[in-house]
Design a protein around this motif. Structure first.
Motif, short mmCIF file in Angstrom:
data_model
loop_
_atom_site.label_atom_id
_atom_site.label_comp_id
_atom_site.label_asym_id
_atom_site.label_seq_id
_atom_site.Cartn_x
_atom_site.Cartn_y
_atom_site.Cartn_z
N THR A 1 1.19 -1.18 -0.06
CA THR A 1 -0.11 0.11 -0.22
C THR A 1 0.81 1.36 -0.01
OG1 THR A 1 -1.78 -1.37 1.34
CG2 THR A 1 -1.82 1.23 1.39
N CYS A 2 1.84 1.22 0.69
CA CYS A 2 3.09 2.22 0.76
C CYS A 2 3.45 2.68 -0.49
CB CYS A 2 3.95 2.17 1.80
SG CYS A 2 5.18 3.49 2.11
N ALA A 3 4.04 1.44 -1.42
CA ALA A 3 4.44 1.86 -2.54
C ALA A 3 3.51 2.41 -3.71
CB ALA A 3 4.93 0.26 -3.04
N ALA A 4 2.24 1.75 -3.53
CA ALA A 4 1.09 2.24 -4.50
C ALA A 4 0.97 3.73 -4.20
CB ALA A 4 0.11 1.45 -4.30
N ALA A 5 0.82 3.92 -2.75
CA ALA A 5 0.66 5.36 -2.47
C ALA A 5 1.58 6.44 -2.99
CB ALA A 5 0.46 5.69 -0.98
N ALA A 6 2.94 5.81 -2.67
CA ALA A 6 3.99 6.68 -3.32
C ALA A 6 3.83 6.99 -4.84
CB ALA A 6 5.31 6.06 -2.99
N LEU A 7 3.73 6.16 -5.59
CA LEU A 7 3.44 6.24 -7.20
C LEU A 7 2.47 7.06 -7.44
CD1 LEU A 7 4.45 2.57 -8.26
CD2 LEU A 7 5.85 4.70 -8.28
N ALA A 8 1.12 6.59 -6.71
CA ALA A 8 -0.03 7.41 -7.01
C ALA A 8 0.13 9.14 -6.58
CB ALA A 8 -1.30 6.86 -6.52
#
Length: 304
Positions: A63-70
């Motif tokens: 979730t953290c990785a997806a949040a950083a990208l988005a």
């Protein structure tokens, strides 16, 4: 005394584990004078804790990785084409929502490490984590509500800047009880509630969570159905920012159910807690997804 549930001294209440991403289910608070329910004692056996410890760290990391990208993509879009953002998805509002999700996502790596290896940073960082966690949540809830009820964010002028400062300050004030009720158990578990369920600070914190995560979305929905101007803003895309409220509303309802069970206003049984643990854990996980899905939804709405 609930039939079939063994009451023991010195065991860690599972309710402190089921709704947190900060604790270790194997911890025992041997210095506590409170009486807690031992859900692992026969005939009660709850499989939620082992499942939580296996699933939570990779879930939070992903979730953290997806949040950083988005969030990064959203900020790039804001910087490259600032003139393309118009009310109700105005640049001022979207930038603050991106800031809120970035603050929330920045806490996830520490929480994932705390689950997998235990919390060893002490009480101060634990309370600070809870403060920032809830500050982000409450600020985003207030921003979405303010953006849905008027055109304050249509331009970034002195009026909107004063409103932004006021909303973030109010959100920080409302998040303060979260820091007061949190704490470290046995030196390795940072839990959301380290006080009695009926403690004034916890009741205040619970009330604020229910107002912002449950009653506020319900009130805005009723207002939007009753006021044509608000429905028009939905048609223009304001409803997409409500994704935040929609993802967190089930967790708000879960907190209300947790209080009723812990205060024994509802009759607790082994089966009730086994099912409720999983439901509350899933609802919190759903809310955590907002930091990845929210920026993505705003970016897709802008592109469309």
């Amino acid at each position: 005394q609930t039939p079939g549930v063994l009451e023991t001294q010195g065991s860690l209440d599972l309710a402190e584990i089921m709704h947190d991403f900060y604790d270790d289910s194997d911890s025992n608070d041997t210095d506590s004078n409170d009486t807690f329910v031992d859900y692992d004692a026969a005939p009660c056996h709850n499989p939620f804790c082992p499942l939580f410890q296996r699933v939570a760290p990779p879930f939070l990391a992903a979730t953290c990785a997806a949040a950083a990208l988005a969030t990064g993509a959203l900020l790039v879009a804001l910087a490259k084409r600032p003139q393309a953002w118009r009310w109700p998805q105005s640049r001022a509002l979207v930038a603050q929502l991106a800031l809120g999700t970035a603050l929330f996502a920045a806490l996830l790596p520490a929480l994932a490490a705390g689950i997998g290896r235990g919390w060893h940073l002490g009480t101060g960082p634990c309370r600070l984590t809870h403060l920032l966690w809830h500050w982000s949540l409450f600020a985003q809830a207030l921003l979405v509500a303010s953006g849905s009820c008027g055109t304050a964010w249509a331009r970034w002028d002195p009026r909107s800047r004063r409103l932004a400062v006021a909303l973030w300050a109010v959100a920080l004030l409302l998040a303060t009880p979260a820091a007061l009720v949190s704490g470290v158990v046995s030196g390795t578990s940072c839990v959301r509630r380290s006080v009695d369920i009926l403690a004034p600070a916890h009741l205040l914190h619970l009330t604020l969570c229910l107002c912002l995560l449950l009653l506020l979305p319900a009130g805005l929905l009723l207002a939007a159905l009753a006021v044509p101007r608000l429905r028009a803003s939905w048609a223009a895309g304001a409803g997409l920012s409500w994704l935040f409220l929609g993802l967190w509303a089930p967790y708000g309802a879960g907190l209300a159910g947790e209080f009723l069970l812990q205060a024994r206003l509802l009759e607790p049984t082994c089966g009730t807690f086994e099912r409720f643990d999983l439901a509350l854990g899933l609802s919190e996980g759903l809310g955590v997804l907002h930091c990845g899905l929210g920026p993505l939804a705003l970016l897709l709405a802008w592109r469309c």
